[in-house]
Design a protein around this motif. Structure first.
Motif, PDB file in Angstrom:
ATOM      1  N   GLN A   1       0.750  -1.273   0.352  1.00 24.84           N
ATOM      2  CA  GLN A   1       0.093   0.322  -0.482  1.00 24.84           C
ATOM      3  C   GLN A   1       0.676   1.404  -0.098  1.00 24.84           C
ATOM      4  N   LYS A   2       2.326   1.543   0.551  1.00 24.19           N
ATOM      5  CA  LYS A   2       2.559   2.661   0.875  1.00 24.19           C
ATOM      6  C   LYS A   2       3.274   2.313  -0.163  1.00 24.19           C
TER       7      LYS A   2
ATOM      8  N   PHE B   1       4.727   5.312  -5.341  1.00 19.74           N
ATOM      9  CA  PHE B   1       4.949   5.224  -6.599  1.00 19.74           C
ATOM     10  C   PHE B   1       4.436   4.518  -7.689  1.00 19.74           C
ATOM     11  N   GLY B   2       2.936   4.674  -7.320  1.00 22.36           N
ATOM     12  CA  GLY B   2       1.225   3.760  -8.379  1.00 22.36           C
ATOM     13  C   GLY B   2       1.560   2.888  -8.466  1.00 22.36           C
ATOM     14  N   SER B   3       2.858   1.959  -8.512  1.00 23.01           N
ATOM     15  CA  SER B   3       2.304   0.362  -8.780  1.00 23.01           C
ATOM     16  C   SER B   3       3.807  -0.355  -8.117  1.00 23.01           C
ATOM     17  N   VAL B   4       4.107  -1.755  -7.983  1.00 25.39           N
ATOM     18  CA  VAL B   4       4.879  -2.146  -7.117  1.00 25.39           C
ATOM     19  C   VAL B   4       5.528  -2.162  -8.693  1.00 25.39           C
TER      20      VAL B   4
ATOM     21  N   THR C   1       6.592  10.345   6.202  1.00 22.87           N
ATOM     22  CA  THR C   1       5.315   9.609   6.357  1.00 22.87           C
ATOM     23  C   THR C   1       5.732   8.711   5.079  1.00 22.87           C
ATOM     24  N   LYS C   2       6.451   9.069   3.850  1.00 27.01           N
ATOM     25  CA  LYS C   2       6.207   8.842   2.790  1.00 27.01           C
ATOM     26  C   LYS C   2       8.104   7.560   2.720  1.00 27.01           C
ATOM     27  N   LEU C   3       7.223   7.091   1.073  1.00 27.46           N
ATOM     28  CA  LEU C   3       8.661   5.989   1.060  1.00 27.46           C
ATOM     29  C   LEU C   3       9.096   7.336  -0.266  1.00 27.46           C
ATOM     30  N   ALA C   4      10.008   6.408  -0.392  1.00 30.30           N
ATOM     31  CA  ALA C   4      11.168   7.169  -1.414  1.00 30.30           C
ATOM     32  C   ALA C   4      12.602   5.963  -1.905  1.00 30.30           C
TER      33      ALA C   4
END
Length: 212
Positions: free
Chosen positions: A115-116, A121-124, A151-154
């Motif tokens: 989910q994160k 990124f929009g999709s895996v 709180t965000k992935l990058a």
């Protein structure tokens, strides 16, 4: 349960010195992607060398007895302590890399992480492409990272021994793109190494454990 990244390296510490913890898998467990031959050099020569060098450099200094995380934070950006930083950071980065791999890795990430990833990124699949691109395009030696920034992935990449720890950003996964990580198995085909690691070995469970 979240990994305590402030003390992730605890297993590598013995009193005032550092030791090389066992790999989290057998030396042939990552075959055919990463051979036992590669691991024998990468782990037992390169990683062990960083541990031994660090112990020599910190003996009799205020850094003796400190954790890797403390040493990395205190020496980052200080030219007169570059040797200590480089070896401490490489010990830590390699510990993190071994745990970022699993014989049962690859495939789809667990729901909480998926989910994160989709939010960021929009999709895996989009994430995998961006992560691979970061690793493939890192000029020279270095690392590609999945990180949690707030709180965000990058995704980020670092040169040589640098890591997200020096910028107070939380790493979740890494791929080592120093040539000694892949050259015996893939020669100059870094893209093949990176994409195969992501598809077959990346340890999603480790990333989940590292989420804040």
């Amino acid at each position: 349960m979240s990994t305590n990244l402030d003390n992730f390296s605890k297993a590598a510490q013995s009193g005032n010195a550092f030791v090389l913890p066992p790999l989290p898998f057998a030396d042939n467990a990552l075959e055919p992607v990463i051979s036992a031959n590669t691991l024998s050099f990468h782990y037992d020569k390169h990683h062990r060398g960083y541990v031994n060098n660090l112990n020599k450099l910190i003996e009799g200094t205020p850094f003796a007895g400190q954790s890797l995380e403390q040493i990395i934070t205190a020496t980052a950006g200080h030219a007169d302590k570059a040797g200590i930083f480089n070896n401490a950071a490489q010990v830590w980065n390699h510990l993190f890399y071994w745990n970022s791999l699993s014989p049962n890795g690859g495939g789809e990430p667990p729901a909480a992480l998926k989910q994160k990833i989709e939010e960021a990124f929009g999709s895996v699949e989009a994430f995998k492409k961006e992560f691979a691109n970061a690793a493939i395009t890192q000029f020279g030696s270095g690392w590609a990272w999945l990180v949690q920034d707030g709180t965000k992935l990058a995704i980020s990449k670092t040169s040589n021994a640098d890591s997200p720890l020096t910028r107070n950003i939380r790493p979740l996964l890494t791929i080592d793109v120093w040539e000694h990580a892949y050259y015996l198995d893939f020669q100059n085909r870094r893209p093949d190494y990176v994409n195969t690691v992501i598809d077959k070995l990346i340890n999603w469970e480790f990333a989940v454990a590292n989420l804040a």
